[in-house]
Scaffold this active site. Structure first.
Site, PDB file in Angstrom:
ATOM      1  N   ASP A  91       0.868  -1.161   0.000  1.00  0.00           N
ATOM      2  CA  ASP A  91       0.000   0.000   0.000  1.00  0.00           C
ATOM      3  C   ASP A  91       0.912   1.219   0.000  1.00  0.00           C
ATOM      4  O   ASP A  91       2.099   1.106   0.288  1.00  0.00           O
ATOM      5  CB  ASP A  91      -0.839  -0.067   1.277  1.00  0.00           C
ATOM      6  CG  ASP A  91      -1.676   1.157   1.469  1.00  0.00           C
ATOM      7  OD1 ASP A  91      -2.241   1.609   0.475  1.00  0.00           O
ATOM      8  OD2 ASP A  91      -1.768   1.644   2.596  1.00  0.00           O
ATOM      9  N   PHE A 148     -18.287  11.518   4.601  1.00  0.00           N
ATOM     10  CA  PHE A 148     -17.533  11.030   3.448  1.00  0.00           C
ATOM     11  C   PHE A 148     -17.977   9.634   3.075  1.00  0.00           C
ATOM     12  O   PHE A 148     -18.235   8.805   3.938  1.00  0.00           O
ATOM     13  CB  PHE A 148     -16.044  11.013   3.790  1.00  0.00           C
ATOM     14  CG  PHE A 148     -15.204  10.435   2.700  1.00  0.00           C
ATOM     15  CD1 PHE A 148     -14.774  11.232   1.657  1.00  0.00           C
ATOM     16  CD2 PHE A 148     -14.865   9.097   2.707  1.00  0.00           C
ATOM     17  CE1 PHE A 148     -14.007  10.695   0.651  1.00  0.00           C
ATOM     18  CE2 PHE A 148     -14.103   8.557   1.695  1.00  0.00           C
ATOM     19  CZ  PHE A 148     -13.676   9.357   0.666  1.00  0.00           C
ATOM     20  N   ARG A 150      -1.027  15.284  -1.933  1.00  0.00           N
ATOM     21  CA  ARG A 150      -2.429  14.862  -2.000  1.00  0.00           C
ATOM     22  C   ARG A 150      -3.270  16.114  -2.136  1.00  0.00           C
ATOM     23  O   ARG A 150      -3.053  17.082  -1.422  1.00  0.00           O
ATOM     24  CB  ARG A 150      -2.829  14.130  -0.739  1.00  0.00           C
ATOM     25  CG  ARG A 150      -2.097  12.844  -0.543  1.00  0.00           C
ATOM     26  CD  ARG A 150      -2.119  12.470   0.903  1.00  0.00           C
ATOM     27  NE  ARG A 150      -3.418  11.959   1.299  1.00  0.00           N
ATOM     28  CZ  ARG A 150      -3.726  10.677   1.280  1.00  0.00           C
ATOM     29  NH1 ARG A 150      -2.837   9.791   0.892  1.00  0.00           N
ATOM     30  NH2 ARG A 150      -4.912  10.261   1.650  1.00  0.00           N
ATOM     31  N   THR A 192      -2.183   1.708  -4.940  1.00  0.00           N
ATOM     32  CA  THR A 192      -2.626   2.866  -4.177  1.00  0.00           C
ATOM     33  C   THR A 192      -3.916   3.417  -4.741  1.00  0.00           C
ATOM     34  O   THR A 192      -4.256   3.200  -5.894  1.00  0.00           O
ATOM     35  CB  THR A 192      -1.545   3.962  -4.196  1.00  0.00           C
ATOM     36  OG1 THR A 192      -2.100   5.129  -3.613  1.00  0.00           O
ATOM     37  CG2 THR A 192      -1.090   4.268  -5.594  1.00  0.00           C
ATOM     38  N   ASP A 207      -4.356   6.592  -4.831  1.00  0.00           N
ATOM     39  CA  ASP A 207      -4.022   7.927  -5.309  1.00  0.00           C
ATOM     40  C   ASP A 207      -4.074   8.011  -6.819  1.00  0.00           C
ATOM     41  O   ASP A 207      -4.130   7.009  -7.513  1.00  0.00           O
ATOM     42  CB  ASP A 207      -2.614   8.309  -4.858  1.00  0.00           C
ATOM     43  CG  ASP A 207      -2.637   8.872  -3.461  1.00  0.00           C
ATOM     44  OD1 ASP A 207      -3.744   9.063  -2.947  1.00  0.00           O
ATOM     45  OD2 ASP A 207      -1.552   9.066  -2.900  1.00  0.00           O
ATOM     46  N   ARG A 209      -5.260   4.265  -8.176  1.00  0.00           N
ATOM     47  CA  ARG A 209      -6.710   4.339  -8.103  1.00  0.00           C
ATOM     48  C   ARG A 209      -7.353   2.976  -8.054  1.00  0.00           C
ATOM     49  O   ARG A 209      -8.308   2.697  -8.780  1.00  0.00           O
ATOM     50  CB  ARG A 209      -7.264   5.061  -9.326  1.00  0.00           C
ATOM     51  CG  ARG A 209      -6.825   6.469  -9.409  1.00  0.00           C
ATOM     52  CD  ARG A 209      -7.424   7.068 -10.604  1.00  0.00           C
ATOM     53  NE  ARG A 209      -7.239   8.495 -10.589  1.00  0.00           N
ATOM     54  CZ  ARG A 209      -7.658   9.273 -11.554  1.00  0.00           C
ATOM     55  NH1 ARG A 209      -8.255   8.767 -12.584  1.00  0.00           N
ATOM     56  NH2 ARG A 209      -7.469  10.554 -11.486  1.00  0.00           N
ATOM     57  N   ASP A 268      -1.560  -0.750   5.847  1.00  0.00           N
ATOM     58  CA  ASP A 268      -1.812  -0.266   7.204  1.00  0.00           C
ATOM     59  C   ASP A 268      -3.270   0.064   7.468  1.00  0.00           C
ATOM     60  O   ASP A 268      -3.639   0.270   8.597  1.00  0.00           O
ATOM     61  CB  ASP A 268      -0.977   0.988   7.478  1.00  0.00           C
ATOM     62  CG  ASP A 268      -1.558   2.199   6.772  1.00  0.00           C
ATOM     63  OD1 ASP A 268      -1.996   2.017   5.624  1.00  0.00           O
ATOM     64  OD2 ASP A 268      -1.576   3.272   7.348  1.00  0.00           O
TER      65      ASP A 268
END
Lengths: 370, 1312
Positions: free
Chosen positions: B413, B697, B761, B841, B843, B937, B963
């Site tokens: 990750d 969220f 980010r 990830t 991201d 993503r 984690d």
């Protein structure tokens, strides 16, 4: 202002370390102990097997083994051994008729004699063995078929032998003493040795029948029930083994110390042989004096009371005379083995030496910067 | 007690069963039924709160435990053999003696189980007897009972710091706003407080709750183990339904914090509580080695059967060859002899009994022992201990240690694993203007350096200015010093014991950008301050979150403060105190930078200009009605170090980072209750916003919003923040038409792209003013959605989407997630170790690629293949093209030596296509050729799917490390799952096999411990199999000389002891302690790890070689004594003694050839074993006069030891037996030394030369020097040489689950 804040910072720098130490003291830190054992850093010897390092070992082994081998070989060669097969399988052998006409039930013993010549005189004590071959004393069921506590003089076992003795446990309702297949198949040939003089007379050679069993067997493991006196009474109410001609208390009627369970021939037989071809110590011919050999060279005759059948299992019976050294009987194998292995090690040592020169030097120069 | 018919009992039972099985449960209060007998109780069908985790009961322990143990095939096998031994026709030993080994093993295991169970029993009893308060109608108050008395339908009061005894539906709290804070650390290890609110509209807000007036029905779902999800509604007598979710549920095992007391209605009790349902014991995994071992054991079985068959056949032939019945053939008790074929048949089974130890009974036990030892050493490694968090390495799966040495693929990750997941505010862009925050960057860079040196400890607490010293000085001082101590400590011991999850100065301090500050001050002073986007931006940062504000000193006083003292001192009161005492805040705030060496000058200049006008008045209305008022000015005589007391506890670290950033600009979040947010403006005003709703969220919307009522303008304002992809589409059209705002959007997008390239980010911040009537109509929908039972979540989400549109963009933020220390180094080492590292990830690709370069996953001269396509056709063609290209490249003879370092970057939706069955093969083939793969993503499910596909298709050992909750799937899918106990709670750790605290620990864990564990265990197992074969074969060879009658020439007791005592400890010690190469060497030369990969040391051939060696050795051990004693007067057991001794020597010396490192322990164990053998055997031979027939070893060894031949035989047999193996080792090590041997050579050098050699070795092998690269100066993404086959820019919805992992919940369909 600046100075004070600087000082404050300095002060600040200290308490945390102090408090963290204090914290470690007060609350047991979970940090693993930094010990050599827990961190797997115990001092250690780390041998690496390479040609260079093991070279000496090979030469040392070679140098030690070869002399031992030679010593063993010489010792073994000095042992004199003589062997007579008296089974009588061939028609021209003396005991042929005895061997053929045998049955366990016959009451009259069959007698035969075998003549032989000793080429060399036997010095020192001579051990007389009988040898059987193809006799599987080590068969599992056979080995089990005994009652050690009965043999140890236990009275209850005498009258009620262990189940392991089946089917040689009882005979006609009476407990068999000694019970079991081993005792039942006791070797019962009698061997007598005569030296034939140059004038043809037969001189009986004195055969000592005591001292042939292990001391511990004779004195600890095997015991007669109720002492060695009056064995007849002690064995009252027991039956003799089926194949036996006489009861156990008559094995050596002349010597109370060699009668009953502590009869040494019996004890020797009861220590079952490891291999199907074996010999068992029968008698000892004691050295007479230092001048004359125990068994001088010449002609001998062996008188056999032929009782024991071996043809049922293709067996052979032998009489063996052997002198004894510290390494036991004659056996050249160990000496040869030591010499061979020693030589091989020596040879490998040489090979490794070559390898060492070819490879190890390169490794070393590559690994260890000088 | 009245008598009841059995039928009624059965019916009752079935009804209970049905009631428990139903999807919905109707629960009513127990109070009206208090004192009635059990069958009149409405909730009698539901489990009580008493728990029982024990496996056995006292009465049935033995049968149950035996039953359990006989699930093991091996045990069954050995019991079968023992039983076989009781059959007279086939027994080999005395039946009772043959039972000993299996009994020893069974009883040892039973003892262990019993002890474990007893401990469970004790803890159960302790838990069940814990006191708690239950309401009693008789006594009209809460009375103290025990946990086990709690039943469903009871009212339970939990007080401050108490552990919640059952799952409670929160009905009342001491807090006027109905909030209760709980800490779920017991459940998931997360230390931040979670807020729970009472079910609204149920209880009149009178200060005392009256349970007797509760007459509603609680309808809740069937118990499940989802900790983040709960569905329930309360039906009032007037049929009005009030919905409630997890936000109203107090979970068993959690601790009540910051709340004086709370009253809840028990909905689930005992084993039906969520915590108990989540509590499933340790996971059982089978390691690769063990799987392989099992096949070898099967070969052993085949070998055994072959040998037994040979024995049976031999016996048959031997019997056939006999001319007649010889005297040594013992008939059975009837004097009857079996026919040869029948005896041969029996003999087969007897042989199995005789040779049974060929199947190593003790191997499994030994392996377990070895693993316990290995785990002991792993957990005790000081290098794997994290000083900051005071956490040791944890081994949660006990039986896969050796898998660590065979890893070929690592799936990692990114957030929290490679990076710290400690978010640092770096830059922001407001209405199209970028504020780079250079000073802050410099500070961070400096801090990072300091951090590396780990010397200077920053104290972030402002020294209270002398001028503002006051009457309260003493008080403040003590408070301050106390805090300082704890803070300093928490810097050292960062966050584990964490008062506050995000506490290092790194995140909490932000140096404001000078230009931006000016901008704000301008905005402050300007007339249109109410709508200024700059102010709105920071207000949004401060408001739009779910951060919990707490006091550093006041929160969680667990023991020091009595509840009574706390009662009058709840959060709001404290806050009002804070506000009253406020003063000189900004002085102190701005002094903070002074702690910074370089920047202090610059910011000090600005101090004066930003000295805010200290005009504050006001009271905080404790009635809960939020009003806005100007506070009375405090005279400066009351110091306000208390503002620093504020601690922000956020579920996601970037929320906290944003709040701290806002604080740096003077927008301080002072308090948050479910209904209000208090924010202090730079001017010193406290604005109290009424929170109308929070749209939390979720990973579909990828954004969250807060709807507040602006205290000044009285407008309804919606602040939304979220991923840029989710926000940009929702920007209002009127703005889009407007040229200038278009530019804002475009500029912001440009900034966002820059941020992403820098590896930051990104989040977009928007605002929307909602008109009154829109709000009113929306509110109706919203309430309907909230009360809904079916599809509640969907409806709520729909309402959220409904509101979140036509947003106006305020700006964007860039938050840095710093790389953990030594990450690049670790990745380099792992790669050198032949491990392929994949990063998965959520991201976006740009961020991920950047991190990839920063952590050296990607190198500058790598060939980066960027795959991102919209449809499957494109995907297929790209895959084909790339594959073709890669193949051609590797086939090109010019490139034989220069294999390119190909890296693959792929995004989530392309991945989905690539993983579809028809493309899977190609994708895997391509991935196999890539040095590293970066998947961006990806969703949690995709992560696990990638792992599964690679694991199954390539048949490799995989390791997943993560984690957060989003990594749980992946961790469970991989062969080895590693959890990092970081910022995001403990879900990953709970699911993992091993838990570490830093990514860098992976290096030592794999390279050193993995390698060691694997070599140790592999060698130990091979040795164990060898040992058994070598020993058993002695018996086998003997069969050729005893007519295949299954005679053993060794005493049976000694045979048992031989395996149980004389030769068992050395291999176990070997398996635990042997060390082929030192740790420094393994770390220095990661390449050595490769020896364990793939088949490793434990190959099929290794097994057979060692079995053949065992055959050879047993031949030597048998035949040398045989040839020596041939035709002599040797007895069976006298013959067996040297065999046994020779065998012992051979087996032990064999081991000592294999042992690489001799420590004291090794010497002691080896010599101890030999000594034990002689002592035990001598003693046994001396004592046993008539015992243990037929072997009866009396005085045999003594006799043998008096014979020089015995020693001569022992020496030569051992030498001959081991000569080949010894020679083989010597030749191999001399002529073709393996890397391991070379490493061992180096190991013996002194450390300085060793280091030099390690360096040379590495450079020689092309490892190169590992540089530490930091994110602050990331190498620019060199996509010039990448095969950029994808012209389309990724437009797929951005995945942000990394940011808000905790919200990832599985949505279950609702059944009613």
């Amino acid at each position: 202002m600046m100075a004070s804040s600087y000082n404050a910072k300095e002060e600040d720098g200290h308490p945390p370390s102090g408090s963290s130490h204090g914290g470690a003291g007060a609350v047991k830190s979970k940090k693993p102990d930094n010990t050599a054992f827990k961190q797997q850093r115990l001092p250690a010897w780390q041998p690496i097997l390479t040609a260079g390092t093991v070279l000496p070992a090979f030469f040392v082994i070679g140098l030690i083994f070869i002399p031992i081998g030679i010593g063993l070989y010489v010792t073994s060669n000095n042992i004199k051994e003589f062997e007579v097969d008296y089974t009588g399988v061939d028609i021209d052998r003396p005991c042929y008729s005895c061997a053929m006409n045998f049955s366990w039930n016959s009451t009259t013993p069959c007698l035969c004699s075998v003549e032989f010549t000793l080429q060399q005189p036997f010095e020192s004590n001579v051990f007389m063995y009988y040898g059987l071959s193809n006799f599987y004393q080590n068969h599992r069921r056979y080995v089990k078929s005994r009652d050690d506590s009965q043999l140890n003089g236990d009275r209850s076992s005498l009258t009620n032998p262990s189940k392991e003795c089946e089917p040689y446990r009882t005979s006609d309702g009476l407990p068999i003493a000694p019970c079991g297949a081993i005792a039942n198949s006791l070797f019962n040939d009698t061997l007598e040795l005569y030296h034939i003089d140059s004038n043809g007379t037969r001189n009986a050679i004195p055969l000592v029948k005591k001292g042939i069993a292990w001391w511990t067997d004779k004195h600890v493991k095997f015991r007669n029930p109720g002492g060695n006196n009056n064995l007849t009474a002690a064995f009252h109410g027991t039956a003799k083994p089926v194949n036996w001609r006489k009861p156990v208390y008559e094995l050596d009627p002349l010597d109370n110390d060699n009668n009953g369970f502590i009869n040494e021939d019996f004890i020797v037989w009861m220590r079952t042989a490891a291999l199907p071809t074996f010999r068992k110590l029968y008698r000892i011919i004691q050295k007479k004096s230092s001048t004359t050999p125990t068994l001088p060279s010449g002609r001998y005759v062996l008188d056999i009371t032929y009782n024991y059948p071996v043809l049922s299992f293709d067996g052979r019976k032998r009489m063996i005379l052997s002198t004894i050294s510290w390494m036991g009987g004659k056996n050249p194998f160990l000496g040869i083995a030591y010499i061979t292995v020693g030589s091989i090690c020596f040879f490998l040592g040489v090979v490794l030496l070559i390898i060492h020169h070819k490879y190890d030097t390169r490794n070393n120069s590559a690994d260890i910067p000088s | 007690m009245t008598w009841r018919s059995p039928l009624a009992l059965v019916r009752d039972y079935l009804q209970g069963q049905r009631a428990r099985e139903k999807d919905l449960r109707n629960l009513v209060s127990n109070l009206p039924y208090e004192g009635l007998e059990k069958r009149k109780q409405p909730n009698r069908y539901f489990l009580s709160n008493a728990i029982k985790t024990t496996k056995y009961t006292l009465l049935f322990f033995i049968p149950m435990n035996l039953f359990e143990q006989f699930h093991r095939l091996a045990n069954l096998y050995f019991v079968g053999l023992a039983i076989l031994n009781f059959v007279p026709a086939v027994n080999a030993f005395q039946p009772d003696v043959a039972l000993i080994p299996i009994c020893v093993i069974l009883s040892l295991t039973a003892l262990k189980d019993a002890w474990e169970d007893f401990r469970r029993y004790q803890s159960d009893r302790k838990l069940n007897n814990t006191p708690c308060f239950i309401y009693s109608r008789k006594e009209k108050q809460f009375v103290q009972r025990r946990w086990k008395d709690v039943r469903v339908g009871d009212f339970v009061k939990v007080v401050y710091n108490e552990i919640i005894p059952a799952d409670l539906l929160l009905l009342h709290t001491s807090d006027p706003s109905g909030v209760c804070l709980i800490e779920t650390a017991n459940l998931d290890g997360e230390t931040n407080l979670k807020q729970r609110t009472v079910v609204s509209g149920l209880c009149n807000t009178s200060p005392e709750f009256e349970p007797e007036s509760f007459n509603s029905i609680v309808v809740c779902e069937k118990p499940n183990n989802n900790l983040n999800h709960f569905k329930c509604y309360v039906e009032k007598p007037d049929k009005e339904k009030v919905g409630a979710g997890i936000e109203s549920l107090l979970l068993r095992g959690c601790t009540v914090r910051n709340t004086d007391h709370a009253v809840g209605f028990v909905v689930y009790a005992g084993h039906e509580t969520k915590s108990m349902l989540n509590n499933n014991g340790p996971r059982y995994k089978r390691s690769k080695l063990e799987r392989k071992l099992n096949t070898d054991v099967i070969f052993c079985v085949i070998l055994l059967f072959t040998m037994c068959l040979i024995g049976a056949l031999g016996h048959f032939l031997w019997l056939q060859a006999l001319p007649s019945v010889p005297p040594y053939l013992v008939p059975d008790s009837n004097g009857h002899l079996d026919s040869p074929s029948l005896s041969a048949f029996y003999m087969f089974f007897t042989m199995i009994i005789l040779l049974q130890i060929l199947i190593p009974i003790s191997l499994y036990v030994s392996i377990e022992l070895v693993k316990i030892g290995q785990i002991f050493f792993i957990t005790n490694d000081a290098d794997l201990y994290d000083d900051d968090t005071e956490v040791r390495m944890q081994c949660r799966a006990l039986n896969i240690t050796e898998d660590l040495g065979q890893i070929e693929y690592i799936f990692s990750d990114k957030t929290g694993t490679l990076t710290e997941n400690k978010m640092v505010f770096r830059r922001c862009s407001i209405v199209g203007t970028e504020y780079p925050h250079k000073e802050n960057a410099i500070r961070l860079a400096l801090l990072a350096e300091v951090d590396l040196e780990e010397e200077v400890i920053f104290n972030q607490h402002p020294q209270p200015p002398q001028t503002s010293w006051s009457l309260d000085a003493e008080d403040t001082n003590s408070q301050d010093s106390h805090r300082r101590g704890s803070r300093c400590k928490s810097k050292v011991a960062a966050s584990a014991q964490s008062d506050v999850a995000f506490s290092s100065p790194l995140e909490t301090e932000v140096i404001p950008d000078r230009k931006l500050l000016q901008q704000i001050s301008r905005a402050e002073s300007s007339s249109r301050r109410k709508t200024d986007p700059y102010l709105d931006f920071f207000l949004a940062l401060a408001i739009c979150n779910t951060v919990v504000v707490s006091m550093a000193t006041a929160q969680r006083r667990r023991v020091s403060v009595s509840p009574h003292a706390w009662q009058t001192n709840n959060a709001l009161d404290t806050l009002s105190n804070v506000v009253k005492n406020a003063g000189c805040i900004f002085t102190s705030c701005w002094r903070k930078p002074k702690r910074n060496r370089t920047v202090s000058e610059g910011s000090a200049l600005e101090d004066d200009s930003f000295q805010p006008p200290l005009k504050m008045t006001g009271t905080v209305n404790t009635n809960g009605i939020q009003t806005y008022s100007l506070h009375t000015p405090s005279q400066g005589d009351k110091p306000a170090a208390t503002l620093d007391n504020l601690r922000y506890e956020a579920e996601s670290p970037d929320e906290a980072a944003l709040v701290y950033a806002a604080k740096a600009y003077g927008f301080t979040l002072l308090a948050r209750t479910p209904d209000s947010v208090t924010v202090r403006l730079p001017s010193g005003e406290d604005l109290v916003f009424e929170v109308l709703d929070t749209l939390t969220f979720d990973s579909n919307r990828k954004r969250m919003s807060v709807l507040v009522r602006h205290p000044i303008t009285k407008e309804y304002v919606l602040y939304t923040k979220g991923a840029d992809s989710a926000i940009m589409e929702l920007l209002g059209t009127p703005y889009a038409e407007h040229l200038m705002t278009r530019n804002i959007a475009a500029d912001t997008q440009h900034h966002l792209d820059c941020y992403a390239k820098e590896g930051l980010r990104t989040l977009c911040i928007t605002k929307k003013v909602v008109s009154d009537n829109v709000y009113e109509s929306w509110l109706v929908d919203r309430q309907r959605a909230l009360a809904a039972i079916d599809n509640r979540e969907e409806l709520i989400m729909d309402t959220a989407v409904q509101l979140e549109k036509n947003l106006s963009l305020l700006g964007a933020t860039g938050i840095e997630d710093r790389l953990q220390e030594n990450v690049p180094d670790t990745i380099m080492a792992l790669r050198e170790a032949g491990i392929q590292v994949w990063v998965l990830t959520g991201d976006k690709p740009e961020t991920a690629v950047n991190i990839g370069y920063a952590c050296r996953l990607l190198e500058k001269d790598d060939l980066v293949i960027n795959m991102s396509c919209k449809n499957k056709l494109a995907c297929t063609s790209i895959l084909d093209c790339t594959l073709e290209e890669v193949r051609r490249y590797s086939q090109d003879p010019r490139n034989v030596d220069t294999t390119p370092d190909i890296s693959l970057v792929i995004d989530g939706c392309t991945l989905t296509m690539a993983m579809s069955p028809d493309l899977q093969e190609r994708f895997v083939d391509l991935a196999k050729r890539c040095r590293s793969v970066l998947c961006c993503r990806v969703t949690p499910l995709q992560k696990s799917r990638v792992v599964k596909v690679i694991r199954e298709k390539l048949k490799v050992m995989t390791l997943a490390v993560g984690d957060g909750a989003n990594d749980v799937n992946m961790i469970q899918a991989a062969d080895v799952g590693i959890g990092i106990s970081g910022q995001e709670g403990m879900q990953a750790v709970m699911a993992s096999d091993f838990a570490i605290s830093r990514f860098k620990h992976l290096k030592k864990l794999l390279l050193v411990h993995g390698h060691w564990c694997y070599t140790r265990l592999a060698n130990m197992i091979i040795y164990f199999l060898y040992k058994n074969v070598a020993y058993v074969n002695l018996l086998f060879w003997y069969q050729f000389f005893c007519g295949f009658s299954a005679t053993a020439m060794v005493d049976y007791w000694l045979m048992i002891f031989f395996n149980l005592f004389f030769t068992s400890v050395p291999p176990i010690m070997f398996g635990i302690m042997d060390r082929d190469v030192s740790a420094e060497m393994l770390l220095g030369v990661p390449e050595l790890y490769r020896t364990g990969q793939g088949a490793g040391q434990y190959k099929f051939s290794t097994f057979w070689v060692s079995i053949l060696d065992a055959f050879y050795q047993s031949l030597v051990c048998f035949f040398i004594p045989y040839l020596v004693y041939m035709d002599s007067d040797i007895g069976i057991f006298t013959f067996g003694t040297p065999l046994n001794t020779v065998s012992l020597f051979t087996i032990l010396v064999h081991l000592s050839i294999e042992i690489k490192t001799w420590t004291v322990v090794h010497w002691v164990v080896m010599f101890g074993s030999v000594a034990l053998y002689f002592i035990v055997t001598l003693a046994y031979s001396a004592i046993c006069v008539t015992c243990n027939p037929p072997s009866n070893p009396y005085w045999i060894l003594q006799n043998q030891m008096a014979d020089p031949m015995f020693y001569l035989i022992c020496i030569i047999s051992t030498v001959v037996a081991l000569l080949p193996r010894y020679m083989f080792h010597v030749l191999k090590n001399s002529i073709a030394p393996s890397p391991l041997v070379q490493a061992r050579h180096l190991d013996r050098l002194d450390s300085s030369t060793k280091e030099q050699w390690i360096k040379e070795w590495r450079s020689f092998r092309g490892g190169g020097q590992v540089k530490r690269s930091r994110l602050s100066t990331p190498p620019s993404p060199t996509l010039e040489n990448s095969v950029d086959i994808n012209p389309e820019t990724p437009t797929a919805a951005e995945n942000m689950e990394d940011d808000f992992t905790l919200n990832v919940t599985s949505q279950r369909p609702v059944h009613t």
